[in-house]
Write a protein that holds these residues in place. Sequence first.
Motif, mmCIF file in Angstrom:
data_model
loop_
_atom_site.group_PDB
_atom_site.id
_atom_site.type_symbol
_atom_site.label_atom_id
_atom_site.label_comp_id
_atom_site.label_asym_id
_atom_site.label_seq_id
_atom_site.Cartn_x
_atom_site.Cartn_y
_atom_site.Cartn_z
ATOM 1 N N VAL A 116 0.853 -1.189 0.000
ATOM 2 C CA VAL A 116 0.000 0.000 0.000
ATOM 3 C C VAL A 116 0.886 1.235 0.000
ATOM 4 O O VAL A 116 1.926 1.263 0.677
ATOM 5 N N GLY A 117 0.487 2.245 -0.756
ATOM 6 C CA GLY A 117 1.182 3.525 -0.670
ATOM 7 C C GLY A 117 0.810 4.212 0.629
ATOM 8 O O GLY A 117 -0.137 5.002 0.678
ATOM 9 N N LEU A 118 1.536 3.889 1.690
ATOM 10 C CA LEU A 118 1.137 4.311 3.035
ATOM 11 C C LEU A 118 1.236 5.818 3.228
ATOM 12 O O LEU A 118 2.274 6.427 2.962
ATOM 13 N N GLU A 119 0.148 6.396 3.730
ATOM 14 C CA GLU A 119 0.109 7.814 4.074
ATOM 15 C C GLU A 119 0.096 8.029 5.577
ATOM 16 O O GLU A 119 0.128 9.171 6.037
ATOM 17 N N GLN A 120 0.017 6.942 6.341
ATOM 18 C CA GLN A 120 0.049 6.991 7.801
ATOM 19 C C GLN A 120 0.931 5.860 8.311
ATOM 20 O O GLN A 120 1.123 4.846 7.626
ATOM 21 N N ALA A 121 1.431 6.014 9.518
ATOM 22 C CA ALA A 121 2.257 4.964 10.122
ATOM 23 C C ALA A 121 1.411 3.721 10.373
ATOM 24 O O ALA A 121 0.216 3.804 10.664
#
Length: 821
Positions: A340-345
Amino acid sequence: MTEENPGTGILPELLAPAGDWECARAAVANGADAIYFGLGRFNARLRARNFTEADLPDLMNYLHRHGVRGFVAFNTLVFASELEAAAAQLRVLVQAGVDAIIVQDLGLARMARKVAPELELHASTQMTLTSPEALDFVHQRLPLDRAVIARENSLREIHLFRATEPGSVPLETFVHGALCVAYSGQCLTSESLGHRSANRGECAQACRMPYEMMVDGELRDLGERRYLLSPQDLAGHEEIPELLRLGVKSFKIEGRLKTPEYVAAVTRVYRRAIDAALAGQPSPVGAEDRYALEMVFSRGLSTGWLGGIDNQRLVHGRFGKKRGVFLGTVRSVGPDWVEVGLEQALAPGDGVVFETGEDPDQEPGGRVFEVRGDRMFFQRGKIDRHRLAVGQRVWKTDDPHLAGRLRATWAAGKFAPGTGERAVRWRVEGLEGSAMVLRDLGSGVEVGSATPLRAAERRPMDLPFLKDQLGRLGGSGFWLEALEVALEGDLMLPVSELNRMRRALVERIRAEGVSARVEVGGERSWVDLLPERDVPGKGAVCLSVLCRNDAQIDAALEFGVGTIHVDFEDIARYKDLVKRFRREAGGGRIVLATPRIQKPGETGLFRIVERAEPDAVLVRNLGGAGYFGKRNLPRIGDFSLNVANPLSASFFMEEGFERLTISYDLNAGQVLDLLAAAPPEWFELTVHQHMPMFHMEHCVFCTFLSSGNNVTNCGRPCDRHVVKLRDRVGQLHVLKADVGCRNTLFNGRAQTGARHVDSFLKAGLRHFRVELLEESGAMVHQLLGCYQALLRGELDGDEAWKRVGAEARLGVTEGTLADGR
């Protein structure tokens, strides 16, 4: 907190929800000035754990020790048969030291002023106080100590309440939590579809379900937008400074069905926001706070209606249940991993869900086992990779580390279980072959075991073991400060018996405490508030009809109905309609309906009705009750005034109303109870209708048939299209807009009270109404003919039911009038 609201001289209050003991502790530990909670059947959140009357003394003691006030949500309608029970509960609240009650029912409010004047009286948002005129009408007659205004009121509209002026009623407004799509106190959806009244605390959350939109008979493809009636949650922390400037006294957090972690996180954020605003400092709410707010519960956050109407922002339509924090979109899928293109930790143990477009309860998700870069790994077999696809949105639904930090705020130190509650000291004694005695050393009460003590075969009941078993008092309002053990020898009892004894002793202590209390204020009777009722009269039976278009009025005039109610979207046509009626009717009366909601600055709508010079006004809101009370126009109160008992009926009849429509929350038996408790000539019953389920500020036409935000730029698709919404079982429901662009969703299936008419007539009821929706002229003739024959005794109820059902395309139902629901 040392500063006051500008202009009010009153310290602002942060009001937090408490569905149980843990939520109460979480609220207190994180800075609430007051909590509100439910008790028994008379509260609008019956699904919450709530509190019992036995809990009250300990709860109020705990709150007051910490400088926190406690308000009881008494915010449902009360039926005629329940008035004595309601009075008894009011007396209990006074005894226990409750600070205020939050009330919907105007009859109950009158009773409270008589029976429990020690309690502050707060008008619930369920009372539908949407305008200064509505507030003034109620306050001048009770009066009120506070009013919870509608969630739909914007900052501009709140300004028009003039809350900073001397003598004004203190205002409370919601600043965070779930937004009901329907106006509070005006939602009949759960009642109509499932016999679960929102006005009785049994909302089934039909607004959170998926719907399909039919436009001019064709299914409209809305893509992934299926949750057409589900608003995002309110997060008004940015508006705190302006609300303070406008004189708002109390800042309310929604959430009596939420977790204690939610209560802790939200209370903490708003405590800091209020304190900073009072000190003239910038908002301290940062990214970490917004993360916590989204994590503990969020369907997406917005400022709701505080900034005005923005239909596109209010309802996105993609989901109706908790999502949490957006993580990113799926890039690739492996056997036991997802990139996933992580935007959060993200951390091991976090919960995630994949937005696949399925029913939210069926969407794939689970706990992350391991994280390597942008890849999240799951235990083998925990995720069905074949249901996942590149581009799907991924949400973080649980963060155990955050939850642990939040729990620590109330689970230790001075807010830990026991602190602020009542400490007890107990003694255990006994010998082999006899009953064990468990005694409370403070009160002297005791309980004995049902089975005798016997020699321990393995582990005897020593002090650590007994203190652990008997000290399990969570939620009881007590904590075990000390335990004395005086057992002769190594003895044992079954753990189940120890548990029974612990519970029994707690109940004995509570009973001892209740019997020792002094009745506060003594017995105060409410019976003199009841209206006098004579023997039911035998006057003429009257049938009226409510029309919503010209063809229906034509048919009603041809049929010769004596009274026609008119409810048009375009009320500017009312004046011409009245003139036409007087030319063509040859007698009879024309009654014009007000809009169901009146907001600040909308008294001009009342003036349009007044200038049309009708024979009477069908009043649908409390602002209209006050406005037309000052004019020389007869008033008939409609169902939306929520008249459910003789005390609420008296409230309006003493104001000069001609007649009142019985609340749609009553079943047939409850209608008969009302007719037995108040003069039947006071009432009118809607015997046939399509139930007006949702009535809402949210405009479905604007949101899904335009790119506009509100009436200024939507292009008014409501004028060009016929729209129906199809629910999960395939039933189509009719959507209409009114003069204020407020939408009503009507049940597609008609409701009839035909089978109960004979009982109502015998009870003295003489006024019956048929409400039309989309019926043709021919069907109007058939319906009115059938009901007229029924009222004359030419048809029995069963035959009338069959005839009416045969005429309706979808058949009919008894709906809310059905007994035994």
